[in-house]
Design a protein around this motif. Structure first.
Motif, PDB file in Angstrom:
ATOM      1  N   LEU A   1      41.380   3.427  59.061  1.00 54.74           N
ATOM      2  CA  LEU A   1      42.817   3.584  58.840  1.00 54.74           C
ATOM      3  C   LEU A   1      43.179   5.006  58.443  1.00 54.74           C
ATOM      4  CD1 LEU A   1      43.867   0.273  57.053  1.00 54.74           C
ATOM      5  CD2 LEU A   1      44.202   0.952  59.433  1.00 54.74           C
ATOM      6  N   ARG A   2      42.307   5.658  57.673  1.00 55.78           N
ATOM      7  CA  ARG A   2      42.607   7.041  57.282  1.00 55.78           C
ATOM      8  C   ARG A   2      42.691   7.944  58.499  1.00 55.78           C
ATOM      9  NH1 ARG A   2      39.015   8.298  51.802  1.00 55.78           N
ATOM     10  NH2 ARG A   2      40.009   6.707  50.487  1.00 55.78           N
ATOM     11  N   ALA A   3      41.700   7.807  59.373  1.00 54.28           N
ATOM     12  CA  ALA A   3      41.727   8.623  60.594  1.00 54.28           C
ATOM     13  C   ALA A   3      42.920   8.259  61.465  1.00 54.28           C
ATOM     14  CB  ALA A   3      40.424   8.437  61.375  1.00 54.28           C
ATOM     15  N   ALA A   4      43.217   6.953  61.556  1.00 53.75           N
ATOM     16  CA  ALA A   4      44.337   6.522  62.387  1.00 53.75           C
ATOM     17  C   ALA A   4      45.661   7.073  61.863  1.00 53.75           C
ATOM     18  CB  ALA A   4      44.383   4.991  62.441  1.00 53.75           C
TER      19      ALA A   4
ATOM     20  N   HIS B   1      42.190   5.489  66.833  1.00 60.51           N
ATOM     21  CA  HIS B   1      43.133   4.920  67.798  1.00 60.51           C
ATOM     22  C   HIS B   1      42.459   4.532  69.103  1.00 60.51           C
ATOM     23  CE1 HIS B   1      46.954   5.907  65.672  1.00 60.51           C
ATOM     24  NE2 HIS B   1      46.206   6.853  65.141  1.00 60.51           N
ATOM     25  N   GLY B   2      41.362   5.179  69.443  1.00 58.20           N
ATOM     26  CA  GLY B   2      40.742   4.975  70.741  1.00 58.20           C
ATOM     27  C   GLY B   2      41.095   6.116  71.671  1.00 58.20           C
TER      28      GLY B   2
ATOM     29  N   ASP C   1      37.987  -0.052  73.898  1.00 53.74           N
ATOM     30  CA  ASP C   1      38.973   1.024  73.973  1.00 53.74           C
ATOM     31  C   ASP C   1      38.853   1.714  75.316  1.00 53.74           C
ATOM     32  OD1 ASP C   1      39.983   0.655  71.347  1.00 53.74           O
ATOM     33  OD2 ASP C   1      38.286   1.758  70.524  1.00 53.74           O
ATOM     34  N   MET C   2      39.939   2.312  75.752  1.00 53.22           N
ATOM     35  CA  MET C   2      39.939   3.070  76.998  1.00 53.22           C
ATOM     36  C   MET C   2      39.254   4.423  76.846  1.00 53.22           C
ATOM     37  SD  MET C   2      41.166   1.774  79.784  1.00 53.22           S
ATOM     38  CE  MET C   2      42.200   0.459  80.407  1.00 53.22           C
ATOM     39  N   GLY C   3      39.170   4.923  75.620  1.00 54.91           N
ATOM     40  CA  GLY C   3      38.543   6.218  75.380  1.00 54.91           C
ATOM     41  C   GLY C   3      38.282   6.417  73.905  1.00 54.91           C
TER      42      GLY C   3
ATOM     43  N   ILE D   1      43.965   7.853  74.765  1.00 54.73           N
ATOM     44  CA  ILE D   1      45.400   8.035  74.998  1.00 54.73           C
ATOM     45  C   ILE D   1      46.025   6.746  75.531  1.00 54.73           C
ATOM     46  CG2 ILE D   1      47.062   9.199  76.500  1.00 54.73           C
ATOM     47  CD1 ILE D   1      46.274  10.930  74.246  1.00 54.73           C
ATOM     48  N   MET D   2      45.331   6.078  76.446  1.00 54.10           N
ATOM     49  CA  MET D   2      45.862   4.849  77.005  1.00 54.10           C
ATOM     50  C   MET D   2      46.020   3.750  75.960  1.00 54.10           C
ATOM     51  SD  MET D   2      46.813   5.105  80.081  1.00 54.10           S
ATOM     52  CE  MET D   2      47.049   3.351  80.353  1.00 54.10           C
ATOM     53  N   ASP D   3      45.209   3.797  74.918  1.00 55.57           N
ATOM     54  CA  ASP D   3      45.338   2.810  73.853  1.00 55.57           C
ATOM     55  C   ASP D   3      46.584   3.044  73.003  1.00 55.57           C
ATOM     56  OD1 ASP D   3      42.807   1.325  74.243  1.00 55.57           O
ATOM     57  OD2 ASP D   3      41.912   3.265  73.810  1.00 55.57           O
ATOM     58  N   ARG D   4      47.168   4.226  73.092  1.00 51.18           N
ATOM     59  CA  ARG D   4      48.443   4.502  72.420  1.00 51.18           C
ATOM     60  C   ARG D   4      49.623   4.347  73.367  1.00 51.18           C
ATOM     61  NH1 ARG D   4      48.477   2.835  68.247  1.00 51.18           N
ATOM     62  NH2 ARG D   4      46.748   1.720  69.194  1.00 51.18           N
ATOM     63  N   LEU D   5      49.368   4.463  74.655  1.00 51.36           N
ATOM     64  CA  LEU D   5      50.455   4.345  75.631  1.00 51.36           C
ATOM     65  C   LEU D   5      50.700   2.905  76.061  1.00 51.36           C
ATOM     66  CD1 LEU D   5      49.706   7.373  78.013  1.00 51.36           C
ATOM     67  CD2 LEU D   5      51.320   7.275  76.110  1.00 51.36           C
ATOM     68  N   ASP D   6      49.831   1.986  75.653  1.00 50.61           N
ATOM     69  CA  ASP D   6      49.910   0.625  76.182  1.00 50.61           C
ATOM     70  C   ASP D   6      51.250  -0.044  75.912  1.00 50.61           C
ATOM     71  OD1 ASP D   6      49.557   0.453  73.475  1.00 50.61           O
ATOM     72  OD2 ASP D   6      47.838  -0.904  73.538  1.00 50.61           O
TER      73      ASP D   6
END
Length: 363
Positions: free
Chosen positions: A99-102, A335-336, A327-329, A338-343
């Motif tokens: 969570l800290r990194a996220a 977060h994983g 994760d996609m990446g 970029i695609m894991d944030r764009l989903d």
């Protein structure tokens, strides 16, 4: 071994007590000596090593019978009490990520996005293009690794960037034209390789072109309006608030699974939280950020965002389950990829664009 076997009479080719015991004088003293030499060997409990250690034989001796030469004490052959199993420590629910990194990465990305959005619009357009190209790279790489699908990245990246810029400059017509040329480029580019799996590869390529750059083009369409920065900010706030509400309520009160075969972590309570949070944020954003917006516009907008963001998240979860990945990446810690944030952002962009046009015009 039992005592009888150790004390059995000697036979040809076998060892018995008579073979092992040297002669002693007759009488009580001699009998005592013989008894001392022929007493049964103590049974030594297993030292607890693994199978490899036990198979080593004399090359790896351990336990109470094999002490150092300097140890003159009596060997301790008492069986050891097994260690009591430790009960698992009770703890709070875990989110499964750092969570800290996220949070750190999320705040950093938010700062870059807001700064580029309000300082100079073309800079934010560049941010969209970079996100599109990286997202395409992640998606095509996972397709190749897990399914052997070779969706051509070069025409997708070039066409995706052109699609985004065309949407910003020429509106939806420019985006559709760029999409058509991107699909044609995918078909032609794949012809340079053997025909095996041609249909599968070009189908995946056209899907990738629609899923990533074409949906992202609606963000560029929002940006092109006179109050485009505020429209994009509203879109981002509502999507993030929806995800946050779903996580917070689902983590605390979630009991009933929403789609266990697709995403076991999502709950119906989380969906309710997403709707409530997004509707409240929508009412505030439409009232104070969008010219001509009404609070009830925001309620409808927030409801639509919560639904589209959830469906987008489930849609990418389906893709990842089919590919057998989490994760996609790994580009964004916590977060994983970029695609894991764009989903959730990608399918929400056309919904927000359409409703804003319906409520307050194209700007």
């Amino acid at each position: 071994m039992n005592d009888a076997s150790w004390g059995a009479p000697s036979r040809a080719g076998q060892w018995g007590a008579a073979d092992r015991v040297p002669p002693f004088p007759a009488g009580p003293v001699g009998e005592a000596a013989v008894a001392a030499q022929t007493r049964p060997m103590p049974i030594v409990p297993d030292a607890g090593g693994d199978q490899d250690d036990r198979d080593q034989g004399a090359t790896h001796l351990s336990g109470p019978l094999f002490r150092d030469e300097s140890d003159r004490g009596e060997p301790d052959i008492r069986p050891q009490e097994p260690a009591a199993p430790q009960a698992p420590k009770a703890g709070k629910k875990s989110a499964g990520r750092d969570l800290r990194a996220a949070i750190g990465v999320g705040l950093g990305l938010g700062a870059v996005i807001v700064a580029s959005l309000f300082i100079y619009k073309p800079v934010f357009l560049g941010v969209i293009v970079v996100a599109v190209v990286v997202g395409l790279w992640e998606l095509t790489s996972r397709l190749a690794e897990r399914k052997g699908i070779r969706a051509p990245l070069v025409p997708l990246a070039i066409g995706g960037a052109a699609m985004t810029v065309a949407g910003y400059v020429n509106g939806s017509e420019g985006a559709w034209v760029a999409m058509a040329f991107t699909a044609l480029a995918v078909l032609v580019w794949r012809m340079t390789e053997p025909p095996d799996d041609y249909l599968k590869d070009v189908t995946a390529g056209i899907f990738a072109a629609f899923y990533v750059p074409f949906l992202a083009t609606f963000v560029a369409l929002m940006l092109a309006a006179d109050d485009g920065a505020w429209r994009v900010l509203t879109f981002l706030i509502l999507t993030v608030v929806s995800d946050t509400g779903a996580y917070a309520v689902g983590w605390r009160f979630g009991r009933h699974k929403l789609a266990p075969r697709i995403s076991p972590g999502k709950t119906r309570e989380g969906l309710v939280g997403a709707v409530l949070f997004a509707m409240a944020a929508g009412a505030l954003c439409m009232r104070y950020l969008i010219d001509g917006g009404q609070w009830w516009h925001g309620l409808l907008l927030g409801l639509a965002v919560a639904v589209s963001a959830t469906l987008g998240d489930l849609g990418e979860s389906m893709i990842k389950r089919d590919l057998g990945i989490k994760d996609m990446g790994r580009l964004l810690p916590g977060h994983g990829g970029i695609m894991d944030r764009l989903d959730s952002l990608l399918p929400t962009a056309p919904v927000v664009w359409l409703l804003l046009v319906a409520f307050v015009g194209s700007g």
